[in-house]
Design a protein around this motif. Structure first.
Motif, PDB file in Angstrom:
ATOM      1  N   LYS A  78      11.046  44.355  19.092  1.00  0.00           N
ATOM      2  CA  LYS A  78      12.469  44.202  19.375  1.00  0.00           C
ATOM      3  C   LYS A  78      12.932  45.155  20.483  1.00  0.00           C
ATOM      4  N   LEU A  79      12.324  46.356  20.545  1.00  0.00           N
ATOM      5  CA  LEU A  79      12.708  47.307  21.589  1.00  0.00           C
ATOM      6  C   LEU A  79      12.357  46.783  22.971  1.00  0.00           C
ATOM      7  N   TYR A  80      11.248  46.083  23.082  1.00  0.00           N
ATOM      8  CA  TYR A  80      10.776  45.596  24.384  1.00  0.00           C
ATOM      9  C   TYR A  80      11.067  44.099  24.512  1.00  0.00           C
ATOM     10  N   HIS A  81      12.324  43.775  24.455  1.00  0.00           N
ATOM     11  CA  HIS A  81      12.748  42.370  24.558  1.00  0.00           C
ATOM     12  C   HIS A  81      13.906  42.278  25.527  1.00  0.00           C
ATOM     13  N   GLY A  82      13.601  41.951  26.779  1.00  0.00           N
ATOM     14  CA  GLY A  82      14.640  41.714  27.766  1.00  0.00           C
ATOM     15  C   GLY A  82      15.438  42.933  28.152  1.00  0.00           C
ATOM     16  N   VAL A  83      14.815  44.123  28.157  1.00  0.00           N
ATOM     17  CA  VAL A  83      15.524  45.347  28.516  1.00  0.00           C
ATOM     18  C   VAL A  83      14.924  45.907  29.802  1.00  0.00           C
TER      19      VAL A  83
ATOM     20  N   TYR B 247       7.007  37.456  30.633  1.00  0.00           N
ATOM     21  CA  TYR B 247       7.861  36.444  29.995  1.00  0.00           C
ATOM     22  C   TYR B 247       9.197  36.300  30.728  1.00  0.00           C
ATOM     23  N   GLN B 248       9.822  37.432  31.063  1.00  0.00           N
ATOM     24  CA  GLN B 248      11.097  37.376  31.766  1.00  0.00           C
ATOM     25  C   GLN B 248      10.931  36.799  33.169  1.00  0.00           C
ATOM     26  N   GLY B 249       9.799  37.104  33.834  1.00  0.00           N
ATOM     27  CA  GLY B 249       9.551  36.514  35.138  1.00  0.00           C
ATOM     28  C   GLY B 249       9.386  35.010  35.068  1.00  0.00           C
ATOM     29  N   MET B 250       8.732  34.532  34.016  1.00  0.00           N
ATOM     30  CA  MET B 250       8.574  33.090  33.831  1.00  0.00           C
ATOM     31  C   MET B 250       9.924  32.420  33.631  1.00  0.00           C
ATOM     32  N   ILE B 251      10.787  33.010  32.799  1.00  0.00           N
ATOM     33  CA  ILE B 251      12.088  32.407  32.515  1.00  0.00           C
ATOM     34  C   ILE B 251      13.009  32.496  33.731  1.00  0.00           C
ATOM     35  N   THR B 252      12.995  33.657  34.417  1.00  0.00           N
ATOM     36  CA  THR B 252      13.928  33.863  35.522  1.00  0.00           C
ATOM     37  C   THR B 252      13.544  33.052  36.748  1.00  0.00           C
TER      38      THR B 252
ATOM     39  N   ASN C 124      11.176  30.639  36.882  1.00  0.00           N
ATOM     40  CA  ASN C 124      10.631  29.316  36.568  1.00  0.00           C
ATOM     41  C   ASN C 124       9.257  29.133  37.205  1.00  0.00           C
ATOM     42  N   LYS C 125       8.408  30.132  37.003  1.00  0.00           N
ATOM     43  CA  LYS C 125       7.093  30.156  37.632  1.00  0.00           C
ATOM     44  C   LYS C 125       6.065  30.659  36.628  1.00  0.00           C
ATOM     45  N   ASP C 126       4.859  30.120  36.713  1.00  0.00           N
ATOM     46  CA  ASP C 126       3.780  30.553  35.826  1.00  0.00           C
ATOM     47  C   ASP C 126       3.429  32.013  36.091  1.00  0.00           C
ATOM     48  N   GLN C 127       2.975  32.678  35.040  1.00  0.00           N
ATOM     49  CA  GLN C 127       2.602  34.084  35.118  1.00  0.00           C
ATOM     50  C   GLN C 127       1.155  34.253  34.653  1.00  0.00           C
ATOM     51  N   CYS C 128       0.549  35.364  35.072  1.00  0.00           N
ATOM     52  CA  CYS C 128      -0.837  35.646  34.721  1.00  0.00           C
ATOM     53  C   CYS C 128      -0.988  37.134  34.460  1.00  0.00           C
ATOM     54  N   ILE C 129      -1.536  37.472  33.312  1.00  0.00           N
ATOM     55  CA  ILE C 129      -1.787  38.868  32.943  1.00  0.00           C
ATOM     56  C   ILE C 129      -3.297  39.086  32.980  1.00  0.00           C
ATOM     57  N   ILE C 130      -3.745  39.965  33.861  1.00  0.00           N
ATOM     58  CA  ILE C 130      -5.167  40.207  34.078  1.00  0.00           C
ATOM     59  C   ILE C 130      -5.521  41.555  33.469  1.00  0.00           C
ATOM     60  N   ILE C 131      -6.391  41.517  32.475  1.00  0.00           N
ATOM     61  CA  ILE C 131      -6.832  42.728  31.780  1.00  0.00           C
ATOM     62  C   ILE C 131      -8.253  43.026  32.223  1.00  0.00           C
ATOM     63  N   SER C 132      -8.476  44.187  32.798  1.00  0.00           N
ATOM     64  CA  SER C 132      -9.791  44.546  33.317  1.00  0.00           C
ATOM     65  C   SER C 132     -10.160  45.940  32.855  1.00  0.00           C
ATOM     66  N   GLY C 133     -11.433  46.246  32.985  1.00  0.00           N
ATOM     67  CA  GLY C 133     -11.939  47.552  32.569  1.00  0.00           C
ATOM     68  C   GLY C 133     -13.374  47.445  32.101  1.00  0.00           C
TER      69      GLY C 133
ATOM     70  N   GLN D 235      15.840  45.489  39.021  1.00  0.00           N
ATOM     71  CA  GLN D 235      17.254  45.798  39.153  1.00  0.00           C
ATOM     72  C   GLN D 235      18.067  44.563  39.528  1.00  0.00           C
ATOM     73  N   LEU D 236      17.554  43.738  40.424  1.00  0.00           N
ATOM     74  CA  LEU D 236      18.257  42.510  40.780  1.00  0.00           C
ATOM     75  C   LEU D 236      18.387  41.573  39.585  1.00  0.00           C
ATOM     76  N   ASN D 237      17.327  41.467  38.820  1.00  0.00           N
ATOM     77  CA  ASN D 237      17.382  40.577  37.652  1.00  0.00           C
ATOM     78  C   ASN D 237      18.392  41.062  36.627  1.00  0.00           C
ATOM     79  N   LEU D 238      18.453  42.375  36.411  1.00  0.00           N
ATOM     80  CA  LEU D 238      19.436  42.902  35.466  1.00  0.00           C
ATOM     81  C   LEU D 238      20.860  42.703  35.977  1.00  0.00           C
ATOM     82  N   PHE D 239      21.058  42.931  37.279  1.00  0.00           N
ATOM     83  CA  PHE D 239      22.388  42.715  37.853  1.00  0.00           C
ATOM     84  C   PHE D 239      22.778  41.241  37.772  1.00  0.00           C
ATOM     85  N   LEU D 240      21.838  40.374  38.090  1.00  0.00           N
ATOM     86  CA  LEU D 240      22.109  38.939  38.003  1.00  0.00           C
ATOM     87  C   LEU D 240      22.393  38.530  36.566  1.00  0.00           C
ATOM     88  N   ARG D 241      21.661  39.116  35.631  1.00  0.00           N
ATOM     89  CA  ARG D 241      21.902  38.799  34.226  1.00  0.00           C
ATOM     90  C   ARG D 241      23.304  39.238  33.806  1.00  0.00           C
TER      91      ARG D 241
END
Length: 971
Positions: free
Chosen positions: A126-131, A148-153, A155-164, A743-749
């Protein structure tokens, strides 16, 4: 002010007249002093809560001080001194405080804590939800929320790459990302969320294994795509698997184990006492899971974790949607693989052949054939011989012991590889989006890449080479996105930004993945390839993560990965439908089982090897599978906006809170963290076209009905309205720092939020007005319905009352008529008895005087009585009316007879005939009374007109139903 109904909410003027406000007027200083004293008193008590960024943080348990504000050390870009020592010191300090996550701009560094931390509960989700990212400490949930927020804002697919590296915590990080994305994309279908959460444990049971450096090492590449609706609700998932290490099924290095599922199923069947059903021994472990320690069976029996994991796997099968028949078939195939590994071969010699092999002990062969539902003899023939077609002739050649062993192992690898692909395809089918909810093409995806990490063991073979080449490809993608593409756009757009040097590994990838254009020796003349002196069949590769020495023994055999056509034909004859499907569906270029199911007839399953060998496609070589797998993986990754998570292993001993500076520094160097910090500090990570930038953010500086042009002036107006700095404008793009977009996304929101509030109030007012009209209409409709119902109910009740009154009247009339009928009948009977006596005397005297000698057959009075009795008994309903008429007739008749009798009595001389009739009747009456009469007997002769008239009157009144013959007219 808390009234939600804006029509009843007080205005500012009304609030100023409120007693609470009026009594505070002119006493501001006194109130401020009171508040200051109150704050001081609370601070002395120790119950102070600091407020920052308009959020009250009361719980940050994994920080030393839960009340600290945003720390600049959370992001390494904010460091004043940027060198390796400073970075290592900062990471070590944070790791000691259990701050395992650190930002490098928009990249997350995750140190493996090697212990369980209580920072992944739903409260943290809940703490890390749209803040805003700086509102909370760095966390893996923040990266998932950013995607998730980038996908909604956008309207584009996202990719999380975990490496190590292997053992750095990539698999666990992928679990946490899936957990948080499932929380963010809550859908109404709770069962779907549960299925998605059960996917990773099930797939990892079949695709992960214990290695020398990691107890849960991924032995395949996994790309999980979570599908969301345009509104952000999760609607499905899809898995793509790459480069499964099938060779681990038949052989493991020292200190390593086979895939987890073999131990789980063995322990589960042992505790369920079903080992005998699956032909598995209880004391000696199968060859494929045995090792040099001799403790395999002891660990399987004694360790509770294996049994617990078996129950968890069964739960995953059930939750995702596998049927009991499918699960049973999977277990039988796994047990068949273990029994196949126990098949041994021995060499036999004959007069013409010296390299022939056979199966000396048929127990393991029979067990494997029974579990796979195929013929034992056919399996033995396919293992010990093969067909060769030469010049149109089929030649059956025998296999040596080594060749038969290779065929056996190839069959086991093919069984496991295709079974793993089928499980993945089955999961994709069960988790595909519901077409009734949303079309898959209109949705958006968040991809999560969890691939095997870079490996450097004491002995590295073909499997380690494929794994490390795949990691080279992931590193190349990282370099291209972070460094190469960004600096190329600086030059194209005319942006003055410093260039950052980085290590490009493209030449190494070209050496392995591109088609060679020169001779073999020329291809190996590069700085990345070296050969140690004095060591045969060994070569070294300078990878981005360091030098690795490879043992080339068995490279060719592992690269071929051939499966004889004879084995395929035998397995197609299996009675197990799942096994038929595994070897009937085609393979893709990546070496996986195709999603579509091929049609296989009974004839094709029973084709002889000489006819079917040319039509069966065996597994492609591993090098081609590696190439196509990496290309397919890149094609999925480049579609979406990438988010990088770099997992770091703090030590090689897997000890908690132990930080090895040298080990961490090596990983930071080859991952290019220092260069990444430089380019994130000096460069612009986000490059957006003018058209897209204006279309996305024009709400900030323009009105909704305006359509600004996609120009530099419009972009500058938006940036100035948002009060941003350190941005740059190119020829066609806006260049922003990594934190500008947030910052732009928060201002726009915020702007859109105000618009939404106004829309909510307007819609509320319109809704209230519509509801008022609807309520009035509903009231009028209710009144009309009530009126109609009341009228209907009144008419229905009146009809019921009327019917009851009619029934009551009929009943009363019937009773009264019955009463009158009975009463009249009694009176009539008495009257008829009297008149009958009088008439009998009259009739008898008449007969004796006028026609002496004629015999009187009957008198009318008894006939009337008999006829009346018959009619009364025949129809009681007609008796009442008939008796009333008869009574009237009889009374009239009596009066006539009485008047005639009186007249005769007074004047006997006037009617001598009548006096004679009376006198004769008196004489005949005595005779008549003595003669018995028959019922309903009518007189045969009517001697007088009065008798005839009386009879006709009586016959017409009673409606006599007897003879139709009319009485004779006499006299």
């Amino acid at each position: 002010c808390l009234i939600k109904d804006f029509e009843n909410r007080p205005s500012v003027t009304h609030l100023l007249e409120h007693p609470f406000i009026r009594q505070a007027h002119g006493r501001e200083m006194a109130h401020q002093k009171q508040l200051a004293d109150l704050i001081q008193a609370q601070q002395q008590l120790g119950s102070v809560a600091k407020t920052r960024h308009e959020r009250i943080h009361t719980r940050r348990p994994y920080r030393v001080d839960a009340s600290d504000k945003y720390c600049a050390d959370d992001d390494l870009v904010n460091l004043e001194v940027l060198d390796e020592d400073t970075i290592i010191h900062q990471l070590q300090k944070r790791y000691a405080d259990l701050q395992i996550y650190t930002y490098v701009g928009d990249i997350l560094i995750a140190l493996n804590p090697f212990q369980n931390l209580s920072i992944y509960s739903p409260q943290f989700s809940k703490l890390y939800h749209g803040v805003k990212r700086s509102s909370n400490p760095p966390h893996i949930f923040a990266s998932a929320d950013a995607a998730y927020q980038g996908m909604i804002t956008f309207n584009k697919d996202q990719c999380i790459i975990i490496s190590g590296e292997s053992g750095a915590g990539k698999t666990e990080s992928a679990h946490l990302i899936v957990q948080h994305l499932t929380f963010l994309g809550k859908a109404s279908n709770r069962a779907l969320r549960e299925k998605i959460l059960q996917v990773n444990p099930l797939v990892e049971a079949f695709g992960n294994a214990c290695t020398a450096i990691n107890d849960n090492s991924s032995r395949f590449g996994k790309y999980l795509e979570m599908m969301f609706t345009p509104t952000g609700a999760v609607m499905g998932a899809k898995i793509s698997e790459y480069l499964l290490e099938k060779s681990r099924v038949i052989q493991q290095a020292v200190g390593e184990k086979n895939f987890h599922i073999f131990y789980y199923i063995y322990a589960g069947l042992y505790h369920q006492k079903k080992l005998f059903e699956y032909k598995l021994p209880e004391k000696n472990p199968p060859r494929y899971i045995d090792n040099d320690t001799g403790r395999v069976m002891y660990d399987i029996i004694s360790k509770e974790s294996y049994g617990t994991q078996f129950e968890a796997i069964q739960h995953c099968f059930r939750i995702i949607g596998f049927t009991d028949e499918e699960v049973h078939s999977v277990y039988r195939i796994l047990a068949g693989i273990l029994n196949t590994g126990n098949i041994e071969f021995a060499a036999i010699s004959s007069q013409h052949q010296t390299d022939k092999s056979e199966v000396p002990n048929a127990e393991a062969l029979d067990n494997a054939a029974a579990l796979l539902s195929i013929g034992s003899e056919e399996l033995q023939e396919a293992l010990t011989s093969h067909c060769v077609v030469t010049r149109g002739e089929t030649i059956i050649r025998t296999n040596t012991v080594d060749k038969a062993t290779d065929v056996r192992d190839a069959m086991s690898k093919a069984l496991y590889g295709r079974l793993f692909s089928w499980i993945v395809n089955r999961i994709n089918t069960l988790l595909q989006p519901d077409k009734n909810i949303c079309n898959a093409e209109s949705g958006m995806n968040v991809g999560i890449l969890d691939i095997f990490g870079f490996e450097n063991f004491t002995r590295n073979s073909f499997e380690q080479l494929c794994i490390n080449i795949a990691n080279e490809q992931i590193q190349f993608y990282f370099n291209q996105h972070i460094f190469a593409l960004e600096q190329m756009e600086y030059q194209n757009e005319g942006i003055d930004a410093p260039m950052v040097d980085y290590e490009d590994n493209r030449p190494l990838l070209d050496t392995f993945l591109q088609k060679p254009m020169d001779k073999f020796e020329d291809n190996l003349r590069c700085k990345y390839f070296w050969r140690p002196k004095g060591v045969e069949l060994c070569f070294g590769i300078q990878h981005y993560a360091g030098k690795v020495l490879y043992d080339a023994n068995g490279f060719l055999e592992k690269n071929r990965d051939t499966l004889p056509a004879d084995i395929v034909v035998v397995l197609r004859t299996s009675e197990n439908r799942l096994l038929q499907q595994l070897f009937s569906s085609p393979l893709t270029k990546t070496g996986n089982l195709a999603q579509t199911r091929a049609r296989v007839t009974a004839a094709s399953r029973s084709l002889p090897p000489q006819l079917s060998a040319g039509r069966i496609k065996v597994s492609p070589c591993d090098s081609s599978c590696l190439y196509y797998s990496l290309m397919d993986l890149l094609s999925k990754m480049v579609i979406g906006q990438p988010h990088f998570v770099r997992c770091i292993k703090p030590n090689d001993n897997r000890e908690a809170l132990k930080f090895s500076r040298e080990r961490v520094l090596v990983q930071l160097r080859y991952t290019g963290i220092l260069e990444t910090i430089n380019i994130r500090r000096q460069g612009y990570s986000h490059r957006i076209l003018f058209d897209e930038f204006v279309r996305r953010y024009y709400y900030i500086a323009f009105k909704a009905h305006e359509t600004p042009l996609p120009s530099q002036e419009s972009c500058v107006a938006i940036l100035q309205k948002a009060k941003l700095d350190k941005w740059a404008l190119g020829r066609t793009k806006v260049f922003l720092k990594y934190y500008h977009v947030e910052q732009l996304n928060l201002f726009l929101r915020e702007v859109i939020g105000r618009v939404v509030i106004m829309q909510a109030y307007t819609k509320g007012w319109l809704g209230a007005r519509r509801y008022k009209k609807f309520k009035e209409k509903r009231i009028n409709s209710a009144v009309a319905i009530q009126s109609a119902w009341r009228g209907y109910d009144a008419r229905r009740k009146f009809k019921d009352i009327k019917n009851r009154r009619t029934d009551a009247a009929l009943h009363i009339q019937a009773v009264f008529r019955g009463y009158l009928a009975r009463k009249n009948y009694a009176r009539m009977k008495n009257s008829i008895s009297y008149s009958t006596d009088t008439e009998s005397i009259s009739f008898t005297s008449s007969l004796s005087c006028e026609e002496k000698g004629q015999k009187s057959s009957s008198s009318p009075s008894p006939a009337e009585l008999d006829f009346l009795d018959k009619q009364t008994s025949k129809n009681s309903d007609d008796a009442s009316a008939t008796l009333v008429l008869l009574e009237n007739s009889v009374q009239t008749k009596e009066l006539e007879h009485l008047s005639q009798s009186e007249s005769v009595a007074r004047h006997p001389s006037s009617c001598p005939r009548r006096s004679q009739e009376i006198q004769g009747s008196e004489n005949c009456l005595e005779q008549k009374l003595k003669v018995p009469r028959r019922r309903c007997q009518q007189p045969k002769v009517l001697n007088s007109p009065e008798d005839n008239v009386y009879y006709n009157q009586l016959n017409g009144t009673l409606e006599y139903q007897g003879s139709k013959r009319k009485p004779r007219k006499l006299g």
